[in-house]
Design a protein around this motif. Structure first.
Motif, PDB file in Angstrom:
ATOM      1  N   VAL A 270     -15.728   6.378  10.101  1.00 16.20           N
ATOM      2  CA  VAL A 270     -15.405   5.047   9.570  1.00 16.20           C
ATOM      3  C   VAL A 270     -14.816   5.233   8.174  1.00 16.20           C
ATOM      4  O   VAL A 270     -15.392   5.912   7.329  1.00 16.20           O
ATOM      5  CB  VAL A 270     -16.646   4.138   9.485  1.00 16.20           C
ATOM      6  N   PHE A 271     -13.655   4.616   7.949  1.00 10.45           N
ATOM      7  CA  PHE A 271     -12.994   4.683   6.653  1.00 10.45           C
ATOM      8  C   PHE A 271     -13.222   3.392   5.881  1.00 10.45           C
ATOM      9  O   PHE A 271     -13.349   2.313   6.470  1.00 10.45           O
ATOM     10  CB  PHE A 271     -11.480   4.878   6.828  1.00 10.45           C
TER      11      PHE A 271
ATOM     12  N   ASN B  74     -11.950  -2.265  -2.071  1.00  9.40           N
ATOM     13  CA  ASN B  74     -10.528  -2.372  -2.397  1.00  9.40           C
ATOM     14  C   ASN B  74     -10.312  -2.996  -3.780  1.00  9.40           C
ATOM     15  O   ASN B  74      -9.324  -3.678  -4.023  1.00  9.40           O
ATOM     16  CB  ASN B  74      -9.762  -3.195  -1.358  1.00  9.40           C
ATOM     17  N   GLU B  75     -11.246  -2.796  -4.708  1.00  9.27           N
ATOM     18  CA  GLU B  75     -11.130  -3.375  -6.036  1.00  9.27           C
ATOM     19  C   GLU B  75     -10.541  -2.333  -6.984  1.00  9.27           C
ATOM     20  O   GLU B  75     -11.258  -1.592  -7.647  1.00  9.27           O
ATOM     21  CB  GLU B  75     -12.498  -3.840  -6.534  1.00  9.27           C
ATOM     22  N   PHE B  76      -9.217  -2.278  -7.064  1.00  7.95           N
ATOM     23  CA  PHE B  76      -8.526  -1.345  -7.940  1.00  7.95           C
ATOM     24  C   PHE B  76      -7.711  -2.168  -8.922  1.00  7.95           C
ATOM     25  O   PHE B  76      -6.889  -2.995  -8.517  1.00  7.95           O
ATOM     26  CB  PHE B  76      -7.611  -0.418  -7.142  1.00  7.95           C
ATOM     27  N   LYS B  77      -7.940  -1.954 -10.209  1.00  7.78           N
ATOM     28  CA  LYS B  77      -7.382  -2.862 -11.202  1.00  7.78           C
ATOM     29  C   LYS B  77      -6.450  -2.133 -12.156  1.00  7.78           C
ATOM     30  O   LYS B  77      -6.502  -0.912 -12.309  1.00  7.78           O
ATOM     31  CB  LYS B  77      -8.515  -3.522 -11.991  1.00  7.78           C
TER      32      LYS B  77
ATOM     33  N   ASP C 227      -7.820   1.803   4.155  1.00  8.89           N
ATOM     34  CA  ASP C 227      -8.776   2.043   5.239  1.00  8.89           C
ATOM     35  C   ASP C 227      -8.342   1.452   6.576  1.00  8.89           C
ATOM     36  O   ASP C 227      -8.573   2.051   7.632  1.00  8.89           O
ATOM     37  CB  ASP C 227     -10.165   1.503   4.868  1.00  8.89           C
ATOM     38  N   GLN C 228      -7.668   0.291   6.559  1.00 13.09           N
ATOM     39  CA  GLN C 228      -7.390  -0.409   7.815  1.00 13.09           C
ATOM     40  C   GLN C 228      -6.507   0.418   8.760  1.00 13.09           C
ATOM     41  O   GLN C 228      -6.788   0.521   9.944  1.00 13.09           O
ATOM     42  CB  GLN C 228      -6.728  -1.753   7.533  1.00 13.09           C
TER      43      GLN C 228
ATOM     44  N   GLU D  59      -1.204  -7.468  12.076  1.00 16.61           N
ATOM     45  CA  GLU D  59      -2.331  -7.806  11.210  1.00 16.61           C
ATOM     46  C   GLU D  59      -2.309  -7.004   9.908  1.00 16.61           C
ATOM     47  O   GLU D  59      -2.485  -7.560   8.813  1.00 16.61           O
ATOM     48  CB  GLU D  59      -3.644  -7.536  11.958  1.00 16.61           C
ATOM     49  N   ILE D  60      -2.093  -5.693  10.003  1.00 13.18           N
ATOM     50  CA  ILE D  60      -2.216  -4.810   8.843  1.00 13.18           C
ATOM     51  C   ILE D  60      -0.914  -4.709   8.049  1.00 13.18           C
ATOM     52  O   ILE D  60      -0.924  -4.501   6.847  1.00 13.18           O
ATOM     53  CB  ILE D  60      -2.687  -3.405   9.299  1.00 13.18           C
ATOM     54  N   LYS D  61       0.205  -4.859   8.748  1.00 14.43           N
ATOM     55  CA  LYS D  61       1.540  -4.766   8.126  1.00 14.43           C
ATOM     56  C   LYS D  61       1.714  -3.436   7.401  1.00 14.43           C
ATOM     57  O   LYS D  61       2.032  -3.384   6.211  1.00 14.43           O
ATOM     58  CB  LYS D  61       1.774  -5.946   7.179  1.00 14.43           C
ATOM     59  N   TRP D  62       1.521  -2.353   8.147  1.00 17.88           N
ATOM     60  CA  TRP D  62       1.625  -1.019   7.561  1.00 17.88           C
ATOM     61  C   TRP D  62       3.081  -0.611   7.352  1.00 17.88           C
ATOM     62  O   TRP D  62       4.007  -1.270   7.838  1.00 17.88           O
ATOM     63  CB  TRP D  62       0.888  -0.003   8.431  1.00 17.88           C
TER      64      TRP D  62
END
Length: 476
Positions: A120-121, A32-35, A126-127, A178-181
């Motif tokens: 698996v994502f 999840n490292e997007f800058k 992904d979550q 948890e994910i707050k989608w």
């Protein structure tokens, strides 16, 4: 997820795509490292033990792109922009869903030897996708565990499915917190919980009668289907989401039932019931997209059940009156034509089959003895065990028949290993050599299908079900 009713894919533009970035860059996306101004979307991954060299990336049952696997069985595509929503990826004959919010970039790993169980994502987004897979697997387990529940009286059945539903709701609520989608994704997350539960209620009187012979339609409590008031039959967002589509189909099966059914022959009752379902669908569902999807499902199902040429034409006349989906009209016509070749008295169209010894044989070799063909897959273990148990019992009572189990789509090693754990003396086990060919010629769209052949390989019934209470009478 086993592909069913997926006849519509015609690939107009096949683009062969390799990896566009070094693999270390791709796998860093799983952190999840997007800058900075990284606003592009990615979708890629790896297929372990591939069945073919492609992955199809789809939206609303239409192929967006065809992704070629590289030498490491990996695939990758970059989008400058991707409309948020539900997509699917397919590695025939299996498929699964993947949801993209704005700027999501997702990788997936799949092993075809356990397609659904291995998905698996990872990456940005992904979550929520892993939640959808977890909920799907929970639903599949519940479905297998509840196979016997349809035999229960209505009170015990209700308690059983309510208990599983409450656990799914608890899991959904915890993941949502948890994910707050997003609210848009929540429509699918909640549908994955609600509609399998609703479907079980719609299916109960039908399956209960099929399995026990008891007709409980008139005994259903008035509030049993109270949830129907909450269902938006015109929900466009869910129009290609399997739990929603299957629920509407099950609901119409109930609502389309004909009272005083003893007044009609079985063939005429099937015609009247399914035309009734078309009429109800046209009345209840106003959104064209949703309506066409449901009309297509009704048509596919009916054409598999009725080999009467005159009735088929009457049914299709009503279907064509309501459907505006020209592409599917052609597909349904093709299936109708294929079904006509499976009429009683015809020879079964030839397909190739594999023996446990590794030899290839033709289906035309089923001669000199009456034959029962049944189908199974490792992905439906409760069916695998139940159908073999049923067939073994029939073999004792009907030694004059040759009983043949055909595995549809499992890898050879999985197939052989599973069979080695069981003793199925009296049953010939074969494996489909080309599932797409068999699906087209024998119109295989559901696992419970059973075919009965005569002494010379002629069709006696190509559309029966070994679990039907009247099935033993067909062998006399």
């Amino acid at each position: 997820m086993f592909t069913s009713f997926k006849y519509m894919h015609q690939l107009n533009n096949i683009k062969v795509l390799g990896f566009l970035l070094p693999m270390f860059v791709l796998f860093s996306s799983c952190k999840n490292e997007f800058k900075g101004n990284d606003y592009v979307a990615y979708f890629g991954g790896e297929i372990v033990n591939p069945n073919n060299p492609y992955v199809l990336f789809c939206k609303d049952n239409e192929v967006i792109d065809t992704l070629k696997l590289d030498k490491n069985n990996r695939f990758f595509i970059q989008f400058d922009s991707l409309t948020p929503g539900l997509y699917s990826f397919k590695h025939e004959p299996e498929y699964q869903y993947v949801y993209f919010d704005k700027n999501d970039s997702i990788m997936v790993r799949v092993n075809t030897q356990d397609f659904d169980g291995s998905v698996v994502f990872c990456g940005r987004g992904d979550q929520k996708n892993n939640y959808l897979m977890e909920q799907y697997l929970r639903n599949e387990k519940d479905k297998n565990d509840m196979f016997e529940a349809f035999d229960y009286d209505i009170d015990k059945f209700t308690k059983t499915i309510d208990s599983a539903y409450q656990l799914s709701q608890k899991f959904y609520n915890s993941k949502k917190e948890e994910i707050k989608w997003s609210d848009e994704f929540d429509a699918y997350a909640k549908a994955a919980v609600d509609f399998p539960y609703y479907s079980r209620k719609e299916l109960y009187p039908i399956i209960h009668k099929l399995r026990t012979g008891n007709d409980v339609f008139e005994k259903i409590p008035k509030d049993f289907y109270a949830f129907r008031k909450k269902v938006n039959c015109n929900n466009v967002a869910l129009s290609y989401y399997s739990p929603f589509v299957m629920y509407l189909s099950h609901m119409l099966n109930n609502m389309g039932a004909i009272n005083y059914h003893n007044h009609f022959s079985e063939v005429d009752l099937a015609l009247k019931t399914n035309i009734n379902k078309l009429n109800i669908a046209d009345t209840l569902i106003k959104n064209e997209k949703v309506k066409n999807t449901i009309l297509n499902n009704i048509a596919f199902t009916y054409l598999l059940e009725d080999q009467n040429m005159v009735n088929n034409q009457k049914f299709l006349a009503t279907y064509h009156k309501y459907s505006t989906d020209k592409s599917q009209k052609n597909e349904i016509t093709k299936i109708g034509n294929a079904i006509q070749l499976l009429k009683i008295g015809n020879k079964l169209p030839e397909v190739s089959l594999m023996t446990t010894a590794g030899d290839t044989i033709a289906s035309t070799s089923f001669t000199n003895k009456k034959t029962v063909l049944f189908f199974w897959t490792e992905n439906a273990m409760s069916h695998f065990e139940a159908v073999h148990k049923k067939i073994l019992a029939l073999h004792v009572k009907h030694p004059e028949y040759h009983f043949v189990g055909i595995n549809l789509n499992d890898p050879k090693d999985n197939w052989l290993k599973l069979l080695s754990d069981y003793n199925f003396d009296g049953i010939t086990e074969l494996r489909c050599a080309d599932f797409e060919d068999m699906k087209a010629k024998w119109v295989i769209t559901k696992i419970h299908r059973t075919i009965i052949l005569g002494n010379e390989g002629e069709i006696q019934n190509a559309f029966t079900n070994v679990f039907d209470l009247n099935f033993p009478d067909e062998l006399k």
